[in-house]
Design a protein around this motif. Structure first.
Motif, PDB file in Angstrom:
ATOM      1  N   ALA A 169       7.841 -15.333   5.840  1.00 32.06           N
ATOM      2  CA  ALA A 169       6.832 -15.859   6.766  1.00 32.06           C
ATOM      3  C   ALA A 169       5.530 -15.064   6.762  1.00 32.06           C
ATOM      4  O   ALA A 169       4.985 -14.721   7.798  1.00 32.06           O
ATOM      5  N   VAL A 170       5.051 -14.778   5.580  1.00 30.85           N
ATOM      6  CA  VAL A 170       3.733 -14.129   5.486  1.00 30.85           C
ATOM      7  C   VAL A 170       2.658 -15.195   5.716  1.00 30.85           C
ATOM      8  O   VAL A 170       2.718 -16.278   5.123  1.00 30.85           O
ATOM      9  N   PRO A 171       1.686 -14.904   6.586  1.00 33.90           N
ATOM     10  CA  PRO A 171       0.644 -15.912   6.842  1.00 33.90           C
ATOM     11  C   PRO A 171      -0.068 -16.329   5.550  1.00 33.90           C
ATOM     12  O   PRO A 171      -0.309 -15.504   4.670  1.00 33.90           O
ATOM     13  N   ASP A 172      -0.381 -17.599   5.477  1.00 34.72           N
ATOM     14  CA  ASP A 172      -1.096 -18.131   4.310  1.00 34.72           C
ATOM     15  C   ASP A 172      -2.449 -17.482   4.121  1.00 34.72           C
ATOM     16  O   ASP A 172      -3.069 -17.011   5.069  1.00 34.72           O
ATOM     17  N   GLY A 173      -2.895 -17.514   2.892  1.00 32.74           N
ATOM     18  CA  GLY A 173      -4.236 -17.021   2.609  1.00 32.74           C
ATOM     19  C   GLY A 173      -4.182 -15.991   1.493  1.00 32.74           C
ATOM     20  O   GLY A 173      -3.150 -15.772   0.868  1.00 32.74           O
ATOM     21  N   THR A 174      -5.309 -15.355   1.285  1.00 31.50           N
ATOM     22  CA  THR A 174      -5.384 -14.352   0.228  1.00 31.50           C
ATOM     23  C   THR A 174      -4.960 -13.009   0.790  1.00 31.50           C
ATOM     24  O   THR A 174      -5.666 -12.412   1.593  1.00 31.50           O
ATOM     25  N   ALA A 175      -3.805 -12.551   0.350  1.00 33.00           N
ATOM     26  CA  ALA A 175      -3.297 -11.264   0.832  1.00 33.00           C
ATOM     27  C   ALA A 175      -3.582 -10.185  -0.198  1.00 33.00           C
ATOM     28  O   ALA A 175      -3.757 -10.460  -1.386  1.00 33.00           O
ATOM     29  N   GLN A 176      -3.632  -8.954   0.284  1.00 34.82           N
ATOM     30  CA  GLN A 176      -3.740  -7.806  -0.617  1.00 34.82           C
ATOM     31  C   GLN A 176      -2.388  -7.109  -0.637  1.00 34.82           C
ATOM     32  O   GLN A 176      -1.727  -7.011   0.400  1.00 34.82           O
ATOM     33  N   VAL A 177      -2.012  -6.617  -1.789  1.00 37.08           N
ATOM     34  CA  VAL A 177      -0.734  -5.930  -1.934  1.00 37.08           C
ATOM     35  C   VAL A 177      -0.988  -4.516  -2.443  1.00 37.08           C
ATOM     36  O   VAL A 177      -1.690  -4.317  -3.432  1.00 37.08           O
ATOM     37  N   ARG A 178      -0.420  -3.573  -1.730  1.00 39.82           N
ATOM     38  CA  ARG A 178      -0.507  -2.184  -2.155  1.00 39.82           C
ATOM     39  C   ARG A 178       0.904  -1.677  -2.438  1.00 39.82           C
ATOM     40  O   ARG A 178       1.826  -1.939  -1.661  1.00 39.82           O
ATOM     41  N   VAL A 179       1.069  -0.983  -3.549  1.00 39.64           N
ATOM     42  CA  VAL A 179       2.366  -0.395  -3.889  1.00 39.64           C
ATOM     43  C   VAL A 179       2.208   1.110  -3.972  1.00 39.64           C
ATOM     44  O   VAL A 179       1.261   1.621  -4.584  1.00 39.64           O
ATOM     45  N   TRP A 180       3.127   1.793  -3.305  1.00 43.36           N
ATOM     46  CA  TRP A 180       3.132   3.261  -3.324  1.00 43.36           C
ATOM     47  C   TRP A 180       4.495   3.744  -3.791  1.00 43.36           C
ATOM     48  O   TRP A 180       5.534   3.187  -3.410  1.00 43.36           O
ATOM     49  N   HIS A 181       4.475   4.763  -4.626  1.00 48.35           N
ATOM     50  CA  HIS A 181       5.721   5.440  -5.000  1.00 48.35           C
ATOM     51  C   HIS A 181       5.431   6.938  -5.065  1.00 48.35           C
ATOM     52  O   HIS A 181       4.355   7.359  -5.500  1.00 48.35           O
ATOM     53  N   ALA A 182       6.430   7.716  -4.630  1.00 48.14           N
ATOM     54  CA  ALA A 182       6.241   9.164  -4.533  1.00 48.14           C
ATOM     55  C   ALA A 182       5.772   9.780  -5.848  1.00 48.14           C
ATOM     56  O   ALA A 182       5.028  10.767  -5.848  1.00 48.14           O
ATOM     57  N   GLU A 183       6.203   9.212  -6.960  1.00 41.10           N
ATOM     58  CA  GLU A 183       5.845   9.830  -8.250  1.00 41.10           C
ATOM     59  C   GLU A 183       4.674   9.152  -8.942  1.00 41.10           C
ATOM     60  O   GLU A 183       4.281   9.542 -10.039  1.00 41.10           O
ATOM     61  N   GLN A 184       4.149   8.135  -8.289  1.00 42.53           N
ATOM     62  CA  GLN A 184       2.940   7.478  -8.814  1.00 42.53           C
ATOM     63  C   GLN A 184       1.742   8.199  -8.188  1.00 42.53           C
ATOM     64  O   GLN A 184       1.290   7.856  -7.103  1.00 42.53           O
ATOM     65  N   LEU A 185       1.288   9.246  -8.879  1.00 43.79           N
ATOM     66  CA  LEU A 185       0.288  10.119  -8.261  1.00 43.79           C
ATOM     67  C   LEU A 185      -1.102   9.508  -8.279  1.00 43.79           C
ATOM     68  O   LEU A 185      -1.933   9.804  -7.426  1.00 43.79           O
ATOM     69  N   VAL A 186      -1.357   8.660  -9.276  1.00 41.68           N
ATOM     70  CA  VAL A 186      -2.644   7.957  -9.304  1.00 41.68           C
ATOM     71  C   VAL A 186      -2.449   6.628  -8.593  1.00 41.68           C
ATOM     72  O   VAL A 186      -1.613   5.818  -8.995  1.00 41.68           O
ATOM     73  N   ASP A 187      -3.177   6.415  -7.509  1.00 37.42           N
ATOM     74  CA  ASP A 187      -3.020   5.187  -6.734  1.00 37.42           C
ATOM     75  C   ASP A 187      -3.246   3.954  -7.610  1.00 37.42           C
ATOM     76  O   ASP A 187      -4.212   3.894  -8.376  1.00 37.42           O
ATOM     77  N   LEU A 188      -2.353   2.993  -7.478  1.00 43.65           N
ATOM     78  CA  LEU A 188      -2.526   1.734  -8.202  1.00 43.65           C
ATOM     79  C   LEU A 188      -3.573   0.891  -7.479  1.00 43.65           C
ATOM     80  O   LEU A 188      -3.665   0.939  -6.256  1.00 43.65           O
ATOM     81  N   PRO A 189      -4.344   0.109  -8.235  1.00 45.84           N
ATOM     82  CA  PRO A 189      -5.287  -0.800  -7.565  1.00 45.84           C
ATOM     83  C   PRO A 189      -4.526  -1.845  -6.762  1.00 45.84           C
ATOM     84  O   PRO A 189      -3.417  -2.239  -7.139  1.00 45.84           O
ATOM     85  N   ARG A 190      -5.102  -2.249  -5.648  1.00 48.17           N
ATOM     86  CA  ARG A 190      -4.465  -3.301  -4.863  1.00 48.17           C
ATOM     87  C   ARG A 190      -4.534  -4.618  -5.616  1.00 48.17           C
ATOM     88  O   ARG A 190      -5.447  -4.841  -6.401  1.00 48.17           O
ATOM     89  N   LYS A 191      -3.549  -5.443  -5.347  1.00 47.70           N
ATOM     90  CA  LYS A 191      -3.462  -6.710  -6.049  1.00 47.70           C
ATOM     91  C   LYS A 191      -3.699  -7.842  -5.058  1.00 47.70           C
ATOM     92  O   LYS A 191      -3.201  -7.796  -3.938  1.00 47.70           O
ATOM     93  N   SER A 192      -4.452  -8.839  -5.474  1.00 47.14           N
ATOM     94  CA  SER A 192      -4.666 -10.011  -4.621  1.00 47.14           C
ATOM     95  C   SER A 192      -3.584 -11.041  -4.882  1.00 47.14           C
ATOM     96  O   SER A 192      -3.138 -11.202  -6.014  1.00 47.14           O
ATOM     97  N   LEU A 193      -3.188 -11.699  -3.812  1.00 49.24           N
ATOM     98  CA  LEU A 193      -2.087 -12.642  -3.902  1.00 49.24           C
ATOM     99  C   LEU A 193      -2.459 -13.842  -3.044  1.00 49.24           C
ATOM    100  O   LEU A 193      -2.940 -13.671  -1.927  1.00 49.24           O
ATOM    101  N   THR A 194      -2.252 -15.032  -3.552  1.00 50.03           N
ATOM    102  CA  THR A 194      -2.486 -16.213  -2.730  1.00 50.03           C
ATOM    103  C   THR A 194      -1.163 -16.643  -2.121  1.00 50.03           C
ATOM    104  O   THR A 194      -0.256 -17.060  -2.832  1.00 50.03           O
ATOM    105  N   VAL A 195      -1.063 -16.474  -0.808  1.00 49.94           N
ATOM    106  CA  VAL A 195       0.180 -16.828  -0.122  1.00 49.94           C
ATOM    107  C   VAL A 195       0.119 -18.288   0.302  1.00 49.94           C
ATOM    108  O   VAL A 195      -0.851 -18.729   0.930  1.00 49.94           O
ATOM    109  N   VAL A 196       1.131 -19.035  -0.114  1.00 51.09           N
ATOM    110  CA  VAL A 196       1.245 -20.451   0.210  1.00 51.09           C
ATOM    111  C   VAL A 196       2.625 -20.659   0.824  1.00 51.09           C
ATOM    112  O   VAL A 196       3.469 -19.766   0.766  1.00 51.09           O
ATOM    113  N   PRO A 197       2.858 -21.848   1.428  1.00 50.60           N
ATOM    114  CA  PRO A 197       4.165 -22.055   2.063  1.00 50.60           C
ATOM    115  C   PRO A 197       5.349 -21.930   1.101  1.00 50.60           C
ATOM    116  O   PRO A 197       6.445 -21.567   1.511  1.00 50.60           O
TER     117      PRO A 197
END
Ligand SMILES: [Cu+2]
Length: 234
Positions: A169-197
């Protein structure tokens, strides 16, 4: 009459607009699923109810020289309890990890006495007020590492053993996704996602291969032996 039909249609659309299920799979550099990564979704719309994905008052155990769980996700303002299940003392330290470490964010130190037979484990509480990553370590045992991810979105969960974070039940629209991991020392760029039903599946790949987390000691009780390797400090 036409107007009525339009209103009904619009209302049906609006109702279903918050039904998007989102699954994010986190892979390592070699394409293998990564558990214990933190996936944060920033929905395009804040309409609807925020999910209750996070524990209101989690406990992090110190057990067999490890922090359990190794990664804990909380919202700002959450009080986290640290409980020492080992027979020896731990001197838990929390410090802002990453770039924020240079800021004035206050860390914490907790000296937790070892658990004696027949006594309750000693514990202490810390309130984590601001978003960011807190690195947990032990002043007495250099191998101990843990993290508390204080998130700025209620849409935050850890990946399971299949490397998948499942949101409903994520609200519709363009969401941003951030992924973090303890050993991923260089931050990954956020990813855009189009959430639909309908369900949305996506993957995020780390640029590292996390080492497999240290398994618990093979022989139970070995680390609890009086006078064992951990008993020598004072
Ligand atoms: Cu320790």
């Amino acid at each position: 009459m036409k107007k009525t039909i339009f209103l009904i249609a619009a209302s049906a659309l609006w109702t279903s607009a918050s039904a998007g299920n989102v699954q994010i799979q986190v892979l390592d550099r070699d394409g293998k699923p990564v558990a214990d990564a933190v996936v944060v979704v920033y929905p395009g719309s804040t309409a609807g109810t925020a999910p209750s994905l996070l524990q209101a008052s989690p406990t992090i155990e110190q057990e067999k020289m490890r922090f359990l769980p190794a990664v804990t996700v909380v919202q700002p303002g959450t009080t986290v309890r640290f409980t020492n299940q080992d027979r020896w003392d731990h001197h838990v330290r929390g410090a802002a990890a990453g770039l924020a470490a240079a800021s004035a964010t206050a860390g914490f130190e907790l000296r937790l006495a070892g658990k004696a037979d027949g006594k309750p484990a000693s514990s202490s509480e810390v309130k984590l007020d601001s978003a960011g990553v807190v690195l947990l370590s032990c002043h007495l045992h250099g191998s101990m590492r843990g993290h508390v991810f204080v998130t700025d979105s209620p849409w935050t969960i850890k990946t399971d053993t299949d490397g998948i974070a499942r949101f409903t039940a994520v609200p519709d629209g363009t969401a941003q996704v951030r992924v973090w991991h303890a050993e991923q020392l260089v931050d990954l760029p956020r990813k855009s996602l189009t959430v639909v039903p309908s369900p949305v599946l996506d993957t995020v790949q780390l640029s590292v291969v996390p080492r497999v987390r240290r398994a618990p000691p093979a022989s139970p009780g070995n680390n609890n032996a009086p006078g064992g390797p951990m008993g020598g400090y004072s």
